[in-house]
Enzyme design. Structure first.
Site, PDB file in Angstrom:
ATOM      1  N   GLY A  14       0.821  -1.208   0.000  1.00 46.64           N
ATOM      2  CA  GLY A  14       0.000   0.000   0.000  1.00 46.64           C
ATOM      3  C   GLY A  14       0.854   1.257   0.000  1.00 46.64           C
ATOM      4  NE  ARG A  75      -2.040  -5.242  -1.994  1.00 47.59           N
ATOM      5  CZ  ARG A  75      -1.428  -4.779  -0.910  1.00 47.59           C
ATOM      6  NH1 ARG A  75      -0.285  -5.324  -0.524  1.00 47.59           N
ATOM      7  NH2 ARG A  75      -1.921  -3.769  -0.230  1.00 47.59           N
ATOM      8  CB  SER A  76       4.398  -9.032  -7.786  1.00 50.81           C
ATOM      9  OG  SER A  76       4.903  -9.924  -8.746  1.00 50.81           O
ATOM     10  CG  ASP A 106       3.080  -7.123   7.003  1.00 51.83           C
ATOM     11  OD1 ASP A 106       2.751  -6.560   5.949  1.00 51.83           O
ATOM     12  OD2 ASP A 106       2.266  -7.602   7.802  1.00 51.83           O
ATOM     13  CB  THR A 129       2.981   0.484   6.432  1.00 48.04           C
ATOM     14  OG1 THR A 129       1.647   0.168   6.830  1.00 48.04           O
ATOM     15  CG2 THR A 129       3.906   0.281   7.609  1.00 48.04           C
ATOM     16  CG  ASP A 131      -2.056  -0.158   8.781  1.00 43.90           C
ATOM     17  OD1 ASP A 131      -2.928   0.722   8.814  1.00 43.90           O
ATOM     18  OD2 ASP A 131      -2.119  -1.146   8.028  1.00 43.90           O
ATOM     19  CG  ASP A 133       1.358  -2.837  10.714  1.00 49.81           C
ATOM     20  OD1 ASP A 133       2.236  -2.251  10.048  1.00 49.81           O
ATOM     21  OD2 ASP A 133       0.505  -3.572  10.197  1.00 49.81           O
ATOM     22  NE  ARG A 175      -5.634  -6.701   6.161  1.00 52.72           N
ATOM     23  CZ  ARG A 175      -4.845  -6.017   5.330  1.00 52.72           C
ATOM     24  NH1 ARG A 175      -5.338  -5.018   4.636  1.00 52.72           N
ATOM     25  NH2 ARG A 175      -3.564  -6.324   5.201  1.00 52.72           N
TER      26      ARG A 175
END
Length: 324
Positions: A14, A75-76, A106, A129, A131, A133, A175
């Site tokens: 993201g 995204r791959s 992550d 990121t 988040d 996190d 999330r």
């Protein structure tokens, strides 16, 4: 130890405000250290498809203030396969690339770990990121901008809530982590904050909302999208308990990812971008550069990608104390 001459930088997962500042720092720090620098388009997918472009100081001019990522991200699925990673390795070897800097979260670092395991390519990670996190850094790039975006939005929602005696349930991103919800909840004076790390005690929340009714003409409940039930269910439960309330739901969504990065995110990305290049030159690999107590630290990928430890209980306590 192999001498580093050519490096590449990519953004993955993201997008987060400040990624462009990180790209800029990697490119200019590389040039400063007499390295050739390549940019990889669309993350690991670009490695697989050979979308690598040479970058110079001019190519990253006037981007530090821009949100998103000029290198784009994707995204791959192919990179998750052995064959895809072999293609990626062959492409970087064609250009003589000796090391990579990957900016992401992550998933990005998990992919990097696998790549190192199979091909022994030096890789340093930068935490990007919203988040926040990741272990091994006090803050991730994009987090400060995201919570400031939430605060600005909730402040405006509060104006309407106050004018109409309404209760707003505001759903924010997160999330797997409630840090955006928790910090923005404190800074906007939310009456309750629901996060995925803590089981929801609806009885306690309803009692708190009923108690605050006498003191406030508006009420805000902030819910992390990762909460088991989400903003819509929370709003419905509140309405069931308080039929006389005018309950509204506002889902902030992807506005939290965009926008100009704050000063904090620009400086953080700049510091970690320079540190990542210097780490490759020093022979480091398989580590994430982070900032802990104002100083740069390096954390192995396998430790950085573990979800942040327990939520700070003092922050949840503050929400309850100040919601009177």
């Amino acid at each position: 130890m192999k001498t580093i001459k050519n490096i590449a930088v990519l953004t993955s997962g993201g997008d987060a405000p400040g990624m462009n500042a990180g790209i800029r720092a990697v490119v200019r720090a590389g040039i400063y250290n007499n390295l050739n620098v390549f940019g990889v388009k669309r993350g690991y997918d670009g490695l697989v498809n050979g979308e690598l472009i040479p970058m110079d100081a001019k190519s990253v001019a006037n981007i530090i203030q821009r949100g998103g990522t000029i290198l784009k991200t994707a995204r791959s699925d192919e990179f998750r396969t052995v064959e895809g990673r072999q293609k990626a390795y062959d492409n970087i070897k064609k250009l003589g690339i000796d090391g990579l800097v990957v900016i992401g979260g992550d998933g990005t670092f998990t992919g990097a770990s696998k790549f190192i395991e199979e091909f022994d390519i030096p890789i340093i990670g930068i935490p990007g990121t919203i988040d926040n996190d990741l272990a091994g850094t006090d803050f991730t790039i994009g987090y400060d901008t995201a919570i400031n975006t939430v605060v600005d939005a909730v402040d405006k929602i509060r104006d309407t809530a106050e004018s109409h005696d309404r209760l707003f349930v505001v759903e924010v991103m997160g999330r797997d982590s409630g840090l955006i919800a928790l910090r923005s909840g404190i800074s906007t004076g939310a009456e309750a904050v629901l996060i995925p790390e803590i089981n929801v005690d609806y009885d306690a929340i309803m009692k708190r909302l009923d108690k605050t009714r006498k003191n406030k003409a508006s009420r805000i409940v902030i819910v992390a999208e990762g909460d088991k039930e989400g903003g819509l269910v929370v709003a419905e439960k509140i309405q069931e308990n308080f039929p006389h309330y005018d309950v509204r739901l506002s889902i902030l969504g992807h506005i939290q990812r965009g926008g100009k990065p704050t000063c904090m995110d620009r400086v953080l990305a700049s510091r970690l971008g320079v540190a990542s290049v210097e780490a490759l030159i020093e022979g480091r690999k398989g580590e994430m550069a982070g900032l802990i107590c104002g100083e740069v630290h390096f954390t192995p990928f396998n430790k950085a990608i573990k979800h942040l430890d327990d939520i700070n209980e003092n922050l949840t306590r503050i929400v309850e104390i100040l919601s009177l």
